[in-house]
Design a protein around this motif. Structure first.
Motif, PDB file in Angstrom:
ATOM      1  N   TRP A 163      34.003  32.339  33.570  1.00  0.00           N
ATOM      2  CA  TRP A 163      34.387  33.737  33.415  1.00  0.00           C
ATOM      3  C   TRP A 163      33.195  34.570  32.993  1.00  0.00           C
ATOM      4  CZ3 TRP A 163      34.289  35.836  28.380  1.00  0.00           C
ATOM      5  CH2 TRP A 163      34.187  34.914  27.336  1.00  0.00           C
ATOM      6  N   ARG A 164      33.378  35.887  33.087  1.00  0.00           N
ATOM      7  CA  ARG A 164      32.338  36.823  32.665  1.00  0.00           C
ATOM      8  C   ARG A 164      32.997  37.969  31.914  1.00  0.00           C
ATOM      9  NH1 ARG A 164      30.905  39.455  38.517  1.00  0.00           N
ATOM     10  NH2 ARG A 164      32.962  40.364  38.864  1.00  0.00           N
ATOM     11  N   ARG A 165      32.184  38.684  31.178  1.00  0.00           N
ATOM     12  CA  ARG A 165      32.694  39.844  30.453  1.00  0.00           C
ATOM     13  C   ARG A 165      31.700  40.976  30.569  1.00  0.00           C
ATOM     14  NH1 ARG A 165      35.286  39.431  24.786  1.00  0.00           N
ATOM     15  NH2 ARG A 165      36.980  40.750  25.424  1.00  0.00           N
ATOM     16  N   ALA A 166      32.148  42.074  31.120  1.00  0.00           N
ATOM     17  CA  ALA A 166      31.339  43.281  31.189  1.00  0.00           C
ATOM     18  C   ALA A 166      31.605  44.074  29.902  1.00  0.00           C
ATOM     19  CB  ALA A 166      31.703  44.103  32.412  1.00  0.00           C
ATOM     20  N   ALA A 167      30.694  44.938  29.551  1.00  0.00           N
ATOM     21  CA  ALA A 167      30.838  45.731  28.335  1.00  0.00           C
ATOM     22  C   ALA A 167      32.160  46.488  28.327  1.00  0.00           C
ATOM     23  CB  ALA A 167      29.671  46.702  28.213  1.00  0.00           C
ATOM     24  N   ARG A 168      32.883  46.367  27.233  1.00  0.00           N
ATOM     25  CA  ARG A 168      34.146  47.090  27.002  1.00  0.00           C
ATOM     26  C   ARG A 168      35.228  46.803  28.039  1.00  0.00           C
ATOM     27  NH1 ARG A 168      31.938  52.965  25.067  1.00  0.00           N
ATOM     28  NH2 ARG A 168      30.630  52.167  23.409  1.00  0.00           N
ATOM     29  N   GLN A 169      35.188  45.659  28.643  1.00  0.00           N
ATOM     30  CA  GLN A 169      36.214  45.300  29.620  1.00  0.00           C
ATOM     31  C   GLN A 169      36.826  43.962  29.245  1.00  0.00           C
ATOM     32  OE1 GLN A 169      34.756  45.374  33.596  1.00  0.00           O
ATOM     33  NE2 GLN A 169      34.300  47.551  33.560  1.00  0.00           N
ATOM     34  N   LYS A 170      37.978  43.683  29.853  1.00  0.00           N
ATOM     35  CA  LYS A 170      38.627  42.388  29.659  1.00  0.00           C
ATOM     36  C   LYS A 170      37.783  41.307  30.321  1.00  0.00           C
ATOM     37  CE  LYS A 170      43.255  44.330  29.955  1.00  0.00           C
ATOM     38  NZ  LYS A 170      44.482  44.348  30.747  1.00  0.00           N
ATOM     39  N   ALA A 191      39.985  33.400  42.334  1.00  0.00           N
ATOM     40  CA  ALA A 191      40.580  32.506  41.340  1.00  0.00           C
ATOM     41  C   ALA A 191      42.103  32.614  41.265  1.00  0.00           C
ATOM     42  CB  ALA A 191      39.971  32.787  39.969  1.00  0.00           C
ATOM     43  N   LEU A 192      42.698  33.520  42.030  1.00  0.00           N
ATOM     44  CA  LEU A 192      44.151  33.720  41.965  1.00  0.00           C
ATOM     45  C   LEU A 192      44.930  32.445  42.288  1.00  0.00           C
ATOM     46  CD1 LEU A 192      44.642  37.253  43.528  1.00  0.00           C
ATOM     47  CD2 LEU A 192      45.052  36.566  41.165  1.00  0.00           C
ATOM     48  N   ALA A 193      44.575  31.766  43.346  1.00  0.00           N
ATOM     49  CA  ALA A 193      45.287  30.543  43.730  1.00  0.00           C
ATOM     50  C   ALA A 193      45.079  29.446  42.696  1.00  0.00           C
ATOM     51  CB  ALA A 193      44.826  30.060  45.103  1.00  0.00           C
ATOM     52  N   GLN A 194      43.872  29.360  42.147  1.00  0.00           N
ATOM     53  CA  GLN A 194      43.595  28.346  41.128  1.00  0.00           C
ATOM     54  C   GLN A 194      44.445  28.598  39.885  1.00  0.00           C
ATOM     55  OE1 GLN A 194      39.455  29.281  40.895  1.00  0.00           O
ATOM     56  NE2 GLN A 194      38.872  27.781  42.458  1.00  0.00           N
ATOM     57  N   ILE A 233      38.214  36.085  34.965  1.00  0.00           N
ATOM     58  CA  ILE A 233      38.142  34.688  35.397  1.00  0.00           C
ATOM     59  C   ILE A 233      37.594  34.650  36.811  1.00  0.00           C
ATOM     60  CG2 ILE A 233      39.481  32.631  35.940  1.00  0.00           C
ATOM     61  CD1 ILE A 233      41.406  33.494  33.710  1.00  0.00           C
ATOM     62  N   LEU A 234      36.534  33.863  37.002  1.00  0.00           N
ATOM     63  CA  LEU A 234      35.894  33.751  38.305  1.00  0.00           C
ATOM     64  C   LEU A 234      36.312  32.486  39.049  1.00  0.00           C
ATOM     65  CD1 LEU A 234      32.338  34.820  37.146  1.00  0.00           C
ATOM     66  CD2 LEU A 234      34.078  36.242  38.237  1.00  0.00           C
ATOM     67  N   SER A 235      36.547  31.397  38.288  1.00  0.00           N
ATOM     68  CA  SER A 235      36.887  30.132  38.919  1.00  0.00           C
ATOM     69  C   SER A 235      37.518  29.198  37.884  1.00  0.00           C
ATOM     70  CB  SER A 235      35.627  29.483  39.496  1.00  0.00           C
ATOM     71  OG  SER A 235      35.935  28.280  40.141  1.00  0.00           O
ATOM     72  N   ILE A 236      38.398  28.327  38.354  1.00  0.00           N
ATOM     73  CA  ILE A 236      39.013  27.304  37.508  1.00  0.00           C
ATOM     74  C   ILE A 236      38.887  25.987  38.253  1.00  0.00           C
ATOM     75  CG2 ILE A 236      41.117  26.511  36.383  1.00  0.00           C
ATOM     76  CD1 ILE A 236      42.074  29.468  36.492  1.00  0.00           C
ATOM     77  N   VAL A 237      38.257  25.007  37.623  1.00  0.00           N
ATOM     78  CA  VAL A 237      38.085  23.704  38.265  1.00  0.00           C
ATOM     79  C   VAL A 237      38.492  22.600  37.314  1.00  0.00           C
ATOM     80  CG1 VAL A 237      36.243  24.461  39.820  1.00  0.00           C
ATOM     81  CG2 VAL A 237      35.658  23.506  37.601  1.00  0.00           C
ATOM     82  N   ASP A 238      38.815  21.438  37.860  1.00  0.00           N
ATOM     83  CA  ASP A 238      39.129  20.264  37.064  1.00  0.00           C
ATOM     84  C   ASP A 238      37.870  19.796  36.342  1.00  0.00           C
ATOM     85  OD1 ASP A 238      39.514  16.968  37.106  1.00  0.00           O
ATOM     86  OD2 ASP A 238      41.303  18.143  36.610  1.00  0.00           O
ATOM     87  N   GLN A 239      38.051  19.254  35.171  1.00  0.00           N
ATOM     88  CA  GLN A 239      36.923  18.785  34.367  1.00  0.00           C
ATOM     89  C   GLN A 239      36.049  17.791  35.124  1.00  0.00           C
ATOM     90  OE1 GLN A 239      38.121  16.908  30.727  1.00  0.00           O
ATOM     91  NE2 GLN A 239      36.111  16.134  30.278  1.00  0.00           N
ATOM     92  N   SER A 240      36.656  16.886  35.882  1.00  0.00           N
ATOM     93  CA  SER A 240      35.879  15.878  36.615  1.00  0.00           C
ATOM     94  C   SER A 240      35.007  16.533  37.691  1.00  0.00           C
ATOM     95  CB  SER A 240      36.803  14.839  37.252  1.00  0.00           C
ATOM     96  OG  SER A 240      37.687  15.472  38.160  1.00  0.00           O
TER      97      SER A 240
END
Length: 82
Positions: free
Chosen positions: A61-68, A12-15, A71-78
C-alpha cells in the motif's frame, strides 16, 4: 473505490474480494489504528510504499499526504517471499 478507512486500487479489487472475512476485518483494524506503522506489522519499501502483514497475506500500500492509505496489491505470504 473506498472501503471506509482505506482506498483500493482497481488492480487490487479482486484480491480484496477473495480475502476471508477475518482478514478483511484485520485489514480494517490495521488502517483504523496507529498499528499500521508498527515494525512487526509493516515495513517501508525503497520506493516509499509499505508492506503490511495481514493474516497469511502481505498487503502492498501507499499513502499520499492527507489521504487514506491505498491498497495496491494483496498476495499470499509464500508468494511474497519468492
Amino acid at each position: 473505490m473506498s472501503a471506509g478507512t482505506y482506498k483500493v486500487s482497481y488492480s487490487a479489487l479482486a484480491q480484496l474480494a477473495l480475502l476471508p472475512a477475518a482478514e478483511k476485518a484485520e485489514l480494517t483494524r490495521l488502517f483504523s489504528s496507529s498499528d499500521m506503522h508498527q515494525p512487526e506489522l509493516t515495513r517501508a519499501t525503497s520506493d516509499g510504499r509499505f508492506v503490511s502483514k495481514v493474516g497469511s497475506k502481505r498487503v502492498l500500500w501507499r499513502r499520499a499526504a492527507r489521504q487514506k492509505p491505498e491498497i495496491l496489491s494483496i498476495v499470499d505470504q509464500s508468494f511474497a517471499r519468492a
